[in-house]
Design a protein around this motif. Structure first.
Motif, mmCIF file in Angstrom:
data_model
loop_
_atom_site.group_PDB
_atom_site.id
_atom_site.type_symbol
_atom_site.label_atom_id
_atom_site.label_comp_id
_atom_site.label_asym_id
_atom_site.label_seq_id
_atom_site.Cartn_x
_atom_site.Cartn_y
_atom_site.Cartn_z
ATOM 1 N N GLU A 178 0.832 -1.201 0.000
ATOM 2 C CA GLU A 178 0.000 0.000 0.000
ATOM 3 C C GLU A 178 0.869 1.255 0.000
ATOM 4 O OE1 GLU A 178 -3.212 0.062 2.811
ATOM 5 O OE2 GLU A 178 -3.588 -2.085 2.599
ATOM 6 N N SER A 179 2.015 1.193 0.655
ATOM 7 C CA SER A 179 2.937 2.328 0.636
ATOM 8 C C SER A 179 3.457 2.588 -0.773
ATOM 9 C CB SER A 179 4.111 2.069 1.585
ATOM 10 O OG SER A 179 5.012 3.158 1.596
ATOM 11 N N ALA A 180 3.610 1.510 -1.559
ATOM 12 C CA ALA A 180 4.087 1.653 -2.936
ATOM 13 C C ALA A 180 3.001 2.161 -3.870
ATOM 14 C CB ALA A 180 4.607 0.312 -3.438
ATOM 15 N N GLY A 181 1.742 2.172 -3.402
ATOM 16 C CA GLY A 181 0.658 2.691 -4.231
ATOM 17 C C GLY A 181 -0.342 1.659 -4.686
ATOM 18 N N LEU A 182 -0.147 0.383 -4.308
ATOM 19 C CA LEU A 182 -1.121 -0.643 -4.645
ATOM 20 C C LEU A 182 -2.347 -0.524 -3.747
ATOM 21 C CD1 LEU A 182 1.319 -3.679 -5.004
ATOM 22 C CD2 LEU A 182 0.145 -2.495 -6.861
ATOM 23 N N THR A 183 -3.486 -0.980 -4.242
ATOM 24 C CA THR A 183 -4.688 -0.956 -3.421
ATOM 25 C C THR A 183 -4.649 -2.107 -2.422
ATOM 26 O OG1 THR A 183 -5.962 -2.396 -4.900
ATOM 27 C CG2 THR A 183 -5.975 -0.029 -5.376
ATOM 28 N N ALA A 184 -5.476 -1.993 -1.400
ATOM 29 C CA ALA A 184 -5.516 -3.038 -0.378
ATOM 30 C C ALA A 184 -5.911 -4.379 -0.971
ATOM 31 C CB ALA A 184 -6.491 -2.639 0.729
ATOM 32 N N VAL A 185 -6.880 -4.375 -1.896
ATOM 33 C CA VAL A 185 -7.331 -5.637 -2.477
ATOM 34 C C VAL A 185 -6.247 -6.249 -3.367
ATOM 35 C CG1 VAL A 185 -8.436 -4.598 -4.516
ATOM 36 C CG2 VAL A 185 -9.258 -6.794 -3.632
ATOM 37 N N GLU A 186 -5.500 -5.407 -4.081
ATOM 38 C CA GLU A 186 -4.388 -5.917 -4.889
ATOM 39 C C GLU A 186 -3.353 -6.591 -4.007
ATOM 40 O OE1 GLU A 186 -3.546 -3.115 -8.643
ATOM 41 O OE2 GLU A 186 -3.607 -2.024 -6.761
ATOM 42 N N CYS A 187 -3.017 -5.940 -2.906
ATOM 43 C CA CYS A 187 -2.008 -6.495 -1.998
ATOM 44 C C CYS A 187 -2.460 -7.832 -1.431
ATOM 45 C CB CYS A 187 -1.726 -5.512 -0.860
ATOM 46 S SG CYS A 187 -0.939 -3.976 -1.373
ATOM 47 N N ARG A 188 -3.687 -7.879 -0.954
ATOM 48 C CA ARG A 188 -4.169 -9.115 -0.339
ATOM 49 C C ARG A 188 -4.148 -10.274 -1.325
ATOM 50 N NH1 ARG A 188 -7.810 -5.579 2.284
ATOM 51 N NH2 ARG A 188 -9.403 -5.937 0.703
ATOM 52 N N ALA A 189 -4.613 -10.010 -2.561
ATOM 53 C CA ALA A 189 -4.666 -11.077 -3.565
ATOM 54 C C ALA A 189 -3.270 -11.563 -3.933
ATOM 55 C CB ALA A 189 -5.406 -10.576 -4.811
ATOM 56 N N THR A 190 -2.337 -10.629 -4.112
ATOM 57 C CA THR A 190 -0.977 -11.005 -4.502
ATOM 58 C C THR A 190 -0.272 -11.745 -3.376
ATOM 59 O OG1 THR A 190 -0.828 -9.105 -5.989
ATOM 60 C CG2 THR A 190 1.247 -10.115 -5.294
ATOM 61 N N ILE A 191 -0.416 -11.266 -2.152
ATOM 62 C CA ILE A 191 0.225 -11.918 -1.002
ATOM 63 C C ILE A 191 -0.325 -13.328 -0.824
ATOM 64 C CG2 ILE A 191 0.479 -11.845 1.506
ATOM 65 C CD1 ILE A 191 0.377 -8.733 1.221
ATOM 66 N N ARG A 192 -1.619 -13.475 -0.934
ATOM 67 C CA ARG A 192 -2.234 -14.794 -0.777
ATOM 68 C C ARG A 192 -1.737 -15.764 -1.849
ATOM 69 N NH1 ARG A 192 -7.143 -13.233 -0.781
ATOM 70 N NH2 ARG A 192 -7.551 -13.552 -3.001
ATOM 71 N N SER A 193 -1.665 -15.282 -3.084
ATOM 72 C CA SER A 193 -1.201 -16.125 -4.181
ATOM 73 C C SER A 193 0.254 -16.536 -3.995
ATOM 74 C CB SER A 193 -1.371 -15.379 -5.509
ATOM 75 O OG SER A 193 -0.881 -16.139 -6.584
ATOM 76 N N ALA A 194 1.101 -15.592 -3.568
ATOM 77 C CA ALA A 194 2.527 -15.884 -3.404
ATOM 78 C C ALA A 194 2.768 -16.865 -2.259
ATOM 79 C CB ALA A 194 3.294 -14.591 -3.154
ATOM 80 N N LEU A 195 2.070 -16.684 -1.149
ATOM 81 C CA LEU A 195 2.248 -17.592 -0.019
ATOM 82 C C LEU A 195 1.720 -18.993 -0.346
ATOM 83 C CD1 LEU A 195 1.392 -15.264 3.000
ATOM 84 C CD2 LEU A 195 3.643 -16.112 2.301
#
Length: 299
Positions: free
Chosen positions: A268-285
């Motif tokens: 989110e600090s980099a400018g991504l939305t909260a939903v983008e972050c959650r989806a990407t983090i979940r996929s990577a983990l």
């Protein structure tokens, strides 16, 4: 086959969309690159890119497609198009992982907007292309995962395979022949680089119950994500960083919640939305959990 593909090329050109030949059965332009350019023909005054060589001239199109069963590519930038590419999940993806269509629906819901009605193409892999008219005076470029995982866009610098083209995996067909809609303002805003940080200075949350190596990796990788401001790379940086730290989660060296909290803040600090972050983090983990060997097997 030649006549079928010729008709597909002419149909695109009649819409004012410049086309290029793609290798038969493939998605790659059948045009020489700069290194192989002999500075003859169209390139006699200097190498011309595929966007500069794309054409709507029926005579040139007929000559080209008379030479072989080329698939048809549309140069999206010169065509004045922005195409949203919604990918299907791969067989190796964890069960339940959202595909591009699901992620795009979530984006629309978060913006409080319906899924736009526009020209829609089914891709050979079962995904979809949504065609939009690019806004005048704005030069949008390609993106990969900027909006959400498995949601890419093609504009300047890109091309899409036109309906009528055929690959070993299937054909490109028209799903919805609605008029091409204008790019929604909320989508344009999401694809426009921010002029500066959208969040305060990033601070790594306190790391507890973690090995020293895992804590250092989390601090380093989350800081790298927060520092990535360019729109086209920040989601990819987040994905790769979480995968790097995810191995420690998979081996029990650090808690999943700690990692999710740190990367959510960094993204989110980099400018991504909260939903983008959650989806990407979940996929990577999920990828890390699936691919990392247990510690006793890793030595």
């Amino acid at each position: 086959m030649n006549q079928h593909l010729l008709r597909a090329a002419l149909d695109a050109a009649e819409r004012g969309w410049p086309v290029i030949p793609l290798w038969p059965g493939r998605k790659i332009p059948n045009l020489h690159g700069e290194r192989a350019c002999h500075r003859t023909g169209d390139c006699r005054t200097g190498h011309k890119t595929f966007e500069q060589r794309a054409t709507t001239d029926p005579a040139r199109i007929e000559r080209c497609w008379a030479a072989g069963p080329f698939n048809v590519g549309i140069a999206t930038g010169p065509a004045g198009l922005l195409v949203v590419d919604l990918d299907r999940c791969k067989p190796t993806d964890e069960k339940g992982t959202p595909d591009g269509a699901a992620n795009f629906l979530a984006l629309c819901e978060r913006a409080g907007q319906p899924v736009p009605t526009t020209r829609t193409i089914r891709t050979a892999s079962g995904g979809t292309h949504l065609y939009f008219t690019a806004p005048p005076g704005v030069r949008l470029t390609n993106s990969a995962g900027t909006l959400a995982p498995r949601v890419d866009t093609r504009a300047w610098g890109g091309q899409v395979v036109a309906p009528g083209s055929v690959t070993p995996g299937g054909s490109y067909t028209v799903l919805g022949d609605a008029p091409v809609a204008d790019l929604p303002e909320w989508l344009q805003s999401a694809l426009t680089p921010s002029q500066g940080p959208v969040a305060g200075p990033f601070r790594v949350p306190p790391v507890r119950d973690a090995s020293r190596c895992a804590a250092v990796a989390l601090e380093r990788e989350s800081a790298a994500v927060a520092a990535r401001r360019d729109v086209g790379a920040r989601n990819t940086e987040l994905l790769r960083a979480v995968i790097r730290v995810g191995r420690y989660v998979a081996r029990g060296d650090i808690g999943r919640a700690t990692v999710e909290e740190a990367f959510q803040a960094a993204g989110e600090s980099a400018g991504l939305t909260a939903v983008e972050c959650r989806a990407t983090i979940r996929s990577a983990l999920a990828y890390s959990k699936r691919t990392v060997r247990p510690r006793q097997e890793a030595s």
